[in-house]
Design a protein around this motif. Structure first.
Motif, PDB file in Angstrom:
ATOM      1  N   UNK A 210      56.382 -14.822  11.131  1.00 46.59           N
ATOM      2  CA  UNK A 210      57.403 -14.742  10.086  1.00 46.59           C
ATOM      3  C   UNK A 210      56.823 -15.157   8.733  1.00 46.59           C
ATOM      4  N   UNK A 211      55.968 -16.175   8.728  1.00 45.04           N
ATOM      5  CA  UNK A 211      55.284 -16.552   7.486  1.00 45.04           C
ATOM      6  C   UNK A 211      54.434 -15.395   6.989  1.00 45.04           C
ATOM      7  N   UNK A 212      53.754 -14.732   7.908  1.00 43.86           N
ATOM      8  CA  UNK A 212      52.865 -13.633   7.547  1.00 43.86           C
ATOM      9  C   UNK A 212      53.638 -12.475   6.923  1.00 43.86           C
ATOM     10  N   UNK A 213      54.760 -12.112   7.525  1.00 45.68           N
ATOM     11  CA  UNK A 213      55.501 -10.941   7.064  1.00 45.68           C
ATOM     12  C   UNK A 213      56.430 -11.240   5.898  1.00 45.68           C
ATOM     13  N   UNK A 214      56.504 -12.490   5.462  1.00 43.54           N
ATOM     14  CA  UNK A 214      57.347 -12.828   4.301  1.00 43.54           C
ATOM     15  C   UNK A 214      56.510 -13.339   3.136  1.00 43.54           C
ATOM     16  N   UNK A 237      52.202 -22.274   3.479  1.00 42.33           N
ATOM     17  CA  UNK A 237      51.474 -21.175   4.098  1.00 42.33           C
ATOM     18  C   UNK A 237      50.062 -21.610   4.480  1.00 42.33           C
ATOM     19  N   UNK A 238      49.449 -22.414   3.620  1.00 46.77           N
ATOM     20  CA  UNK A 238      48.120 -22.941   3.928  1.00 46.77           C
ATOM     21  C   UNK A 238      48.162 -23.856   5.147  1.00 46.77           C
ATOM     22  N   UNK A 248      46.547 -14.784   7.660  1.00 48.68           N
ATOM     23  CA  UNK A 248      47.584 -15.696   7.178  1.00 48.68           C
ATOM     24  C   UNK A 248      47.010 -16.675   6.156  1.00 48.68           C
ATOM     25  N   UNK A 249      45.851 -17.230   6.461  1.00 51.58           N
ATOM     26  CA  UNK A 249      45.223 -18.172   5.527  1.00 51.58           C
ATOM     27  C   UNK A 249      44.810 -17.462   4.234  1.00 51.58           C
ATOM     28  N   UNK A 250      44.290 -16.241   4.353  1.00 52.50           N
ATOM     29  CA  UNK A 250      43.905 -15.490   3.154  1.00 52.50           C
ATOM     30  C   UNK A 250      45.109 -15.271   2.241  1.00 52.50           C
ATOM     31  N   UNK A 251      46.257 -14.945   2.823  1.00 46.58           N
ATOM     32  CA  UNK A 251      47.457 -14.744   2.010  1.00 46.58           C
ATOM     33  C   UNK A 251      47.911 -16.052   1.366  1.00 46.58           C
ATOM     34  N   UNK A 252      47.748 -17.176   2.071  1.00 48.76           N
ATOM     35  CA  UNK A 252      48.077 -18.466   1.486  1.00 48.76           C
ATOM     36  C   UNK A 252      47.210 -18.775   0.278  1.00 48.76           C
TER      37      UNK A 252
END
Length: 357
Positions: A210-214, A237-238, A248-252
């Protein structure tokens, strides 16, 4: 394989030849395999054992529960390979596998495929009477409609979901869809409150997918009141992404880079982008990661700075403990003061002196 494990005593003997078809299902060997499939702690091995036992529904259920975080942490390829292990006919009718195909389609920005798969998942879950899963799939489905330009249809589905009692994951996806709609309809002041509410719900469910897709869309940074909420989102997110190189970390890191950029910390933003790019080389690049990296490369940073800050071609008169914007504001203040002094010296004082003379 020891014959004792395949025996169906006391039916073996004169009826042995007629019972061969039952051995994979009712023998001691079959029971042991089933026991391992049910109790195996590694979910991928458990899924494979269930597939060997032809327990396709159970295997798909295991996939539905455990594969979504895999998309967030390793990308779409691994999940697509696992889906491919199911028989083709079952893949076409399973709502669980259709839901997972929708998630992987999103990471590849295949929005037409994402829509088709999630629509199939919604219909399948509704036919099975699983309203909770149908609502969650519907929440994801709205996000496919917006990139396809079907804004009114997306708004109608959001309104329909808003009137229903939803699970927390479905509420998270509904709020994210409302954020997208608010940006699309230029209701920019509504974005920050919606994002703050979504973050509170995300913290309560703690589901990586959910964190990834939002993660924030490219048009969110810089909207009214968004920067402090976005900074909090980046920190959370981090924390969820951990220290390993994952999408996920890259997006954070990229979300944090946007915050640094809007605070005027250009070099910090550049450093965070470089770190995110290094992570993406290991973990793969989803559509969102690629888009943020393209917007935050050196050319993108230069375009942003030209549009929002301007360029300072000299290093003189900038205070090291202030940003360029604040230094410029302070310089403007001093220029006004100096201008007043010059007016007094050049205009007021001479006129006063001559008046006295």
């Amino acid at each position: 394989m020891p014959s004792a494990l395949l025996s169906l005593s006391p039916l073996d003997g004169r009826y042995a030849g007629r019972l061969d078809a039952l051995r994979p299902h009712l023998s001691e060997y079959a029971l042991l395999r089933h026991r391992v499939a049910v109790t195996e702690p590694d979910w991928k091995r458990r899924m494979n054992l269930l597939l060997e036992l032809d327990e396709l529904e159970q295997a798909a259920s295991v996939m539905y529960i455990h594969a979504p975080p895999l998309v967030a942490t390793t990308g779409h390829a691994g999940t697509e390979q696992l889906i491919a292990q199911f028989p083709a006919a079952f893949r076409e009718r399973s709502p669980e596998l259709a839901f997972l195909r929708g998630l992987t389609g999103w990471t590849r920005w295949d929005f037409a495929g994402m829509h088709a798969s999630l629509a199939q998942a919604v219909a399948g879950f509704e036919a099975a009477g699983d309203r909770g899963r149908a609502q969650l799939a519907q929440g994801f489905l709205v996000h496919a409609l917006l990139p396809l330009g079907r804004i009114e249809e997306a708004a109608a589905q959001v309104a329909a979901l808003r009137s229903q009692a939803l699970s927390e994951p479905a509420k998270v996806m509904l709020l994210n869809a409302e954020i997208w709609l608010a940006i699309e309809s230029c209701r920019h002041s509504a974005v920050a409150p919606l994002l703050a509410e979504m973050l509170g719900r995300l913290e309560s469910v703690q589901r990586p997918e959910l964190w990834f897709h939002t993660t924030p869309p490219l048009r969110m940074p810089g909207l009214p009141g968004v920067t402090p909420v976005l900074a909090r989102h980046a920190q959370l997110l981090q924390r969820i992404g951990g220290d390993s190189a994952t999408p996920l970390r890259a997006l954070g890191l990229l979300s944090e880079a946007w915050c640094a950029l809007w605070q005027g910390r250009i070099e910090d933003a550049r450093s965070l982008v470089a770190e995110a790019r290094a992570d993406a080389r290991w973990s793969g690049q989803s559509g969102a990661v690629r888009a943020h990296l393209a917007s935050l490369d050196d050319n993108g940073l230069a375009r942003w700075r030209r549009a929002n800050v301007g360029f300072v071609f000299q290093q003189f008169h900038l205070l090291p403990y202030l940003t360029a914007t604040l230094s410029g504001s302070l310089l403007d203040t001093w220029l006004v003061i100096v201008g007043i002094i010059l007016v007094v010296v050049i205009v007021v004082l001479p006129s006063g002196i001559f008046g006295l003379v």
